[in-house]
Design a protein around this motif. Structure first.
Motif, mmCIF file in Angstrom:
data_model
loop_
_atom_site.group_PDB
_atom_site.id
_atom_site.type_symbol
_atom_site.label_atom_id
_atom_site.label_comp_id
_atom_site.label_asym_id
_atom_site.label_seq_id
_atom_site.Cartn_x
_atom_site.Cartn_y
_atom_site.Cartn_z
ATOM 1 N N SER A 1 0.757 -1.384 -0.021
ATOM 2 C CA SER A 1 0.055 -0.085 -0.027
ATOM 3 C C SER A 1 0.887 1.485 -0.081
ATOM 4 O O SER A 1 0.416 2.146 -0.081
ATOM 5 N N GLY A 2 2.250 1.353 0.185
ATOM 6 C CA GLY A 2 2.894 2.462 0.206
ATOM 7 C C GLY A 2 3.278 3.018 -1.013
ATOM 8 O O GLY A 2 3.683 4.055 -1.478
ATOM 9 N N GLY B 1 4.491 6.509 -0.745
ATOM 10 C CA GLY B 1 4.096 6.353 0.549
ATOM 11 C C GLY B 1 2.806 6.867 1.010
ATOM 12 O O GLY B 1 2.472 7.860 0.029
ATOM 13 N N ARG B 2 2.016 6.521 2.020
ATOM 14 C CA ARG B 2 0.921 7.336 2.445
ATOM 15 C C ARG B 2 1.374 8.556 3.225
ATOM 16 O O ARG B 2 0.296 9.072 3.270
ATOM 17 N N ASN C 1 0.971 8.230 8.536
ATOM 18 C CA ASN C 1 -0.519 7.583 8.048
ATOM 19 C C ASN C 1 -0.530 6.345 7.645
ATOM 20 O O ASN C 1 -1.255 5.822 6.996
ATOM 21 N N SER C 2 0.372 5.504 8.629
ATOM 22 C CA SER C 2 0.374 3.901 8.254
ATOM 23 C C SER C 2 -1.045 3.525 8.867
ATOM 24 O O SER C 2 -1.395 3.935 10.157
ATOM 25 N N GLU D 1 5.512 1.600 4.231
ATOM 26 C CA GLU D 1 3.929 2.170 3.910
ATOM 27 C C GLU D 1 3.723 3.490 3.936
ATOM 28 O O GLU D 1 3.008 3.997 3.264
ATOM 29 N N GLU D 2 4.664 4.130 4.925
ATOM 30 C CA GLU D 2 4.500 5.716 4.982
ATOM 31 C C GLU D 2 5.579 6.449 4.087
ATOM 32 O O GLU D 2 5.184 7.544 3.573
ATOM 33 N N GLY E 1 7.204 4.647 1.312
ATOM 34 C CA GLY E 1 7.304 4.002 0.010
ATOM 35 C C GLY E 1 8.687 3.554 -0.319
ATOM 36 O O GLY E 1 9.588 3.350 0.461
#
Length: 372
Positions: free
Chosen positions: A232-233, A237-238, A242-243, A264-265, A267
């Motif tokens: 999902s990164g 990333g988010r 924001n994980s 995830e955060e 990327g």
């Protein structure tokens, strides 16, 4: 002094502090109330580690070699103490910690460094008869075997293997005969494989690592959620903080699996930061060994460098599903006071070695200066 290596080590440690706060504050709020609990604890350990890092950067490294037999004896005593009820602390069905008052530490982190110093010192002294198997090669291996078995009793095959590999690198670079290296390497690989498949819980880990989605709510749960975090990164990333997986989905989000939260955060960009930092440390460490003119600093630099890199490979391989999960922290980044302090001491000794090798390098680059 190799200031670029100093910068890389401090940068990774500070980056780890930021990511520990990001990955741990939901857990801290739920269980401990202060959202900065884990961050504050790690910051304290970083302060202690930084002082020890500065000290080991200037302390005469040859003294470590002379004290290495004492370090090994203390290591064995600590590993035995871990198994004594009332002294050793059990967590997650493993007895790997010692507690003194409110301070809890993991002796194996210190044992890693002690064994590297010991191996570098002994094989540097045995250069004249390194071709002799029983006289030159085997004596330190008996000590390594004892330490390996004591760590295996905790049980902790991952850490035992991580201690084994850098010591193997030191032996390889010491000038031992190829036939001896092949024989010992075959025995070590066969023994580790036997231990992995004959223990039920290790066998379960192997199966879950091979196909975690076969049991996504059981043995494969941690790796499956690590995959969700990584996938999902994307590239960027988010965003920092924001994980989603750290909100109770991914166990050990701020310790062993902090790399999943980083990806995830932040990327792939976050992954590149970490990998490039480790590659840079490896390059500087190999360079220090290359320009060492004496056996002990050369072997010590090799052992320290590969100890850091092998541990990073084990952790990154586990969170990505390329290697079985071993519970090994990511150097300088994962939460854990003992690990951070010992990693900074390890890096400090490596920087110390660079103070002597840089002089040799400069003479090779500028021979006319030396002639003048």
């Amino acid at each position: 002094m190799d200031y670029l290596l100093v910068i890389a080590v401090v940068f990774l440690s500070l980056f780890g502090l930021i990511m520990i706060f990001s990955a741990s504050y939901p857990l801290a709020i739920w269980d401990l109330d202060p959202p900065r609990y884990f961050f504050t604890k790690q910051l304290q350990f970083f302060g202690i580690g930084l002082v020890l890092f500065a000290f080991t950067c200037i302390f005469p490294f040859r003294v470590y070699g002379k004290l290495s037999p004492i370090f090994v004896i203390l290591s064995i005593i600590l590993l035995i103490a871990v198994m004594i009820p009332g002294i050793g602390v059990e967590r997650n069905h493993s007895q790997r910690w010692l507690q003194i008052g409110s301070f809890v530490f993991q002796p194996t982190e210190a044992v890693k460094l002690a064994m590297i110093i010991y191996f570098a010192y002994i094989y540097a002294k045995k250069q004249e008869y390194i071709d002799h198997f029983w006289k030159g090669v085997m004596p330190p291996l008996f000590i390594l075997g004892l330490v390996f078995m004591l760590i295996l009793k905790q049980p902790d095959l991952g850490t035992a293997t991580i201690i084994l590999l850098p010591c193997g690198f030191i032996l390889f670079c010491s000038g031992a005969r190829k036939i001896h290296l092949v024989l010992l390497g075959s025995i070590a690989l066969g023994g580790i494989a036997f231990l992995a498949v004959t223990s039920p819980y290790r066998l379960e880990r192997l199966f879950s690592f091979h196909n975690p989605f076969a049991d996504p709510d059981g043995n494969g749960y941690q790796l499956v959620n690590s995959y969700y975090a990584i996938s999902s990164g994307g590239f960027w990333g988010r965003g920092l903080g924001n994980s989603i997986q750290k909100l109770g989905y991914l166990p050990e989000a701020h310790t062993d699996f902090i790399m999943s939260i980083i990806m995830e955060e932040l990327g792939i960009f976050g992954l590149l930061i970490v990998i490039c930092s480790y590659l840079f440390i490896m390059y500087r460490g190999i360079r220090i060994a290359q320009y060492s003119t004496q056996p002990f600093p050369k072997l010590l630099a090799i052992g320290l460098t590969f100890q850091l890199i092998v541990q990073a490979i084990f952790n990154l391989g586990a969170v990505s599903g390329l290697l079985p999960i071993t519970g090994v922290p990511l150097p300088f980044i994962s939460y854990g006071g003992t690990s951070l302090i010992m990693m900074l001491i390890t890096a400090g000794i490596l920087v110390n070695l660079s103070r002597y090798t840089n002089k040799v390098e400069n003479k090779k680059k500028h021979p006319s200066v030396e002639a003048n």
